[in-house]
Design a protein around this motif. Sequence first.
Motif, PDB file in Angstrom:
ATOM      1  N   TYR A  23     102.927  44.018  74.436  1.00 56.57           N
ATOM      2  CA  TYR A  23     101.821  44.721  75.085  1.00 56.57           C
ATOM      3  C   TYR A  23     100.561  43.863  75.119  1.00 56.57           C
ATOM      4  O   TYR A  23      99.838  43.843  76.117  1.00 56.57           O
ATOM      5  N   VAL A  24     100.287  43.147  74.051  1.00 54.31           N
ATOM      6  CA  VAL A  24      99.113  42.267  74.019  1.00 54.31           C
ATOM      7  C   VAL A  24      99.258  41.141  75.036  1.00 54.31           C
ATOM      8  O   VAL A  24      98.299  40.778  75.732  1.00 54.31           O
ATOM      9  N   ILE A  25     100.461  40.582  75.145  1.00 52.85           N
ATOM     10  CA  ILE A  25     100.694  39.508  76.124  1.00 52.85           C
ATOM     11  C   ILE A  25     100.499  40.029  77.541  1.00 52.85           C
ATOM     12  O   ILE A  25      99.845  39.381  78.375  1.00 52.85           O
ATOM     13  N   TYR A  26     101.077  41.210  77.816  1.00 49.84           N
ATOM     14  CA  TYR A  26     100.904  41.788  79.147  1.00 49.84           C
ATOM     15  C   TYR A  26      99.430  42.046  79.458  1.00 49.84           C
ATOM     16  O   TYR A  26      98.944  41.749  80.553  1.00 49.84           O
ATOM     17  N   CYS A  27      98.706  42.618  78.498  1.00 53.18           N
ATOM     18  CA  CYS A  27      97.288  42.921  78.693  1.00 53.18           C
ATOM     19  C   CYS A  27      96.498  41.650  78.987  1.00 53.18           C
ATOM     20  O   CYS A  27      95.586  41.644  79.822  1.00 53.18           O
ATOM     21  N   LEU A  50      97.320  40.539  82.682  1.00 56.03           N
ATOM     22  CA  LEU A  50      96.835  41.471  83.708  1.00 56.03           C
ATOM     23  C   LEU A  50      95.318  41.446  83.828  1.00 56.03           C
ATOM     24  O   LEU A  50      94.772  41.320  84.925  1.00 56.03           O
ATOM     25  N   VAL A  51      94.612  41.534  82.700  1.00 53.61           N
ATOM     26  CA  VAL A  51      93.151  41.637  82.741  1.00 53.61           C
ATOM     27  C   VAL A  51      92.492  40.314  83.081  1.00 53.61           C
ATOM     28  O   VAL A  51      91.447  40.291  83.738  1.00 53.61           O
ATOM     29  N   SER A  52      93.097  39.214  82.673  1.00 57.20           N
ATOM     30  CA  SER A  52      92.457  37.917  82.887  1.00 57.20           C
ATOM     31  C   SER A  52      92.874  37.227  84.174  1.00 57.20           C
ATOM     32  O   SER A  52      92.198  36.287  84.613  1.00 57.20           O
ATOM     33  N   PHE A  53      93.977  37.682  84.812  1.00 60.85           N
ATOM     34  CA  PHE A  53      94.406  36.962  86.020  1.00 60.85           C
ATOM     35  C   PHE A  53      94.914  37.875  87.142  1.00 60.85           C
ATOM     36  O   PHE A  53      94.363  37.857  88.251  1.00 60.85           O
TER      37      PHE A  53
END
Length: 520
Positions: free
Chosen positions: A163-167, A170-173
């Motif tokens: 979940y942290v990797i996905y976040c 998604l939020v940064s790119f």
Amino acid sequence: FESKRKTAMVTPIPLNETVAQMKAQLDTITSELDTFYLMWAATLVFAMQMGFAMLSAGAVRVKNVTNVLLKGVIDACYGAILWYLLGYGFAYNMAGFDGNAFIGSSPGSFALSGLGLNNGITGGEPADSAGIWVHWFFNYAFAAAAATIVSGAVAERCTIVAYVIYCTVLVSFIYPVVVHWVWDSSGFLSTANETDSKWLTGMIDFAGSGVVHMTGGWAALVASSFLGPRKGRFDSDGRPAKGFGGHSIALTVLGTFILWLGWYGFNQGSTLALMGQAQTAARVGVTTTLSAAGAACCGLLLKYHLPRCLGGCHVLDLAHTCNSLLGGLVAITAGCSTTEAWAALVIGILAAFVYHGCSCLMLRLHIDDPLDAFAVHGCCGAFGVLMVGFFTPKEYSYANNSDREVEYGVFYGGSGLLLATQLCGVLIICFWICATSSLLFGALKLSGIFRIPAQIEYDGLDVSKHGGAAYAYDPNPPAKPTAKPTAKPTAEAAANTLPVKPAEPDIDKVAADDMEVAKA
């Protein structure tokens, strides 16, 4: 006397200087009022995190409440750092920077380095820095909302690491690129783009049906597809199994109302100013309300009256009504400033059909989405973007063709160019989100860190990973007594009851018995 009179005389200020001073003061007041208005709207949007938290907590089983709440906290906190370092820079260029049409590249936007005291600008920050600060804050709240949408789709079976990797991605790119396309003045789908790089008329997405909700919703579809359904979600015949509903309808309703409240900041705040935009903001409040109300009422009746083969249940389903309401809010978000009140009501009613159909389709395809994130945000978001091409009157449209002529909805006699642009925007966003999300979630699945082990899923993430259940309750309460308790004696009866004294042994009788035993 003359000398005192001359001393008391005040040197008159020229009229033009007085007017200039008053104008400068008025400009300052206007700027500060607009800044406060946007801060207020951003705070409402950020408060939607509370709504997402309550909605998610109510929609999952009791053994996973803490886990889904933690993911909401991660979205808000970790997402803020990512948006500060990278996301805002990829989304928006600083004023005066000649950027490209695909992605933001202004150096001053990354980590807000262009606003620092050591940025090379004489005197420190630029004069209009207040507007940039509040613009960052407002858009951060939007980015956090987009990330939180996916958490509902992967609830009860996704690892925290994944979940942290996905976040992060998604939020940064992924999300900032879509923001740049539609909302930055240099983006190729932006109506504010006045260069040859603009596609057709530019896409009207006033508050983010496509930019925010489609991004989160379609990413949720890809994530839940790669992750697979929860263990036992579908029986051997492929039908949805019982026992997977949310544990608290009260939290679901509370979350829905908090989200509805935050939506007024989401939509009305997207005017980005109050002075000169007050009438538009007021109209946005009306269209937002009517679409939500129409969707909720229609969804309630739809679920009750449809046959079971079409997803009906012949009961007044409150959870389905709440999701229909949210679908109506998502659908009107794109055109909340460009539609009339009656059209907003129609869009909301139609959105209830869109949500219901997509939710049923997900079950038919055996795609497990505990919060119906894709049906609410992905499908209703795309639907809302398309409705702009039908229901936008000429007076409210801000999309122009290459000849600087206003393009508007086909129901008002438009040429259809705006509708074509909206359709292209939907397809491009879908392709971008699905392609990048497939690479991301596919890599997470291949690495083996995407899904929790089966035993942890059975036991629940709260006990397995978070030190205990979310609620202080005994899962194995003592059995209730079957016999009725005896009546308590009265005080008078207790006083008259004497303790029974044991009888003293007869010594002579005991001795005689001993003699008989001895003779024998």
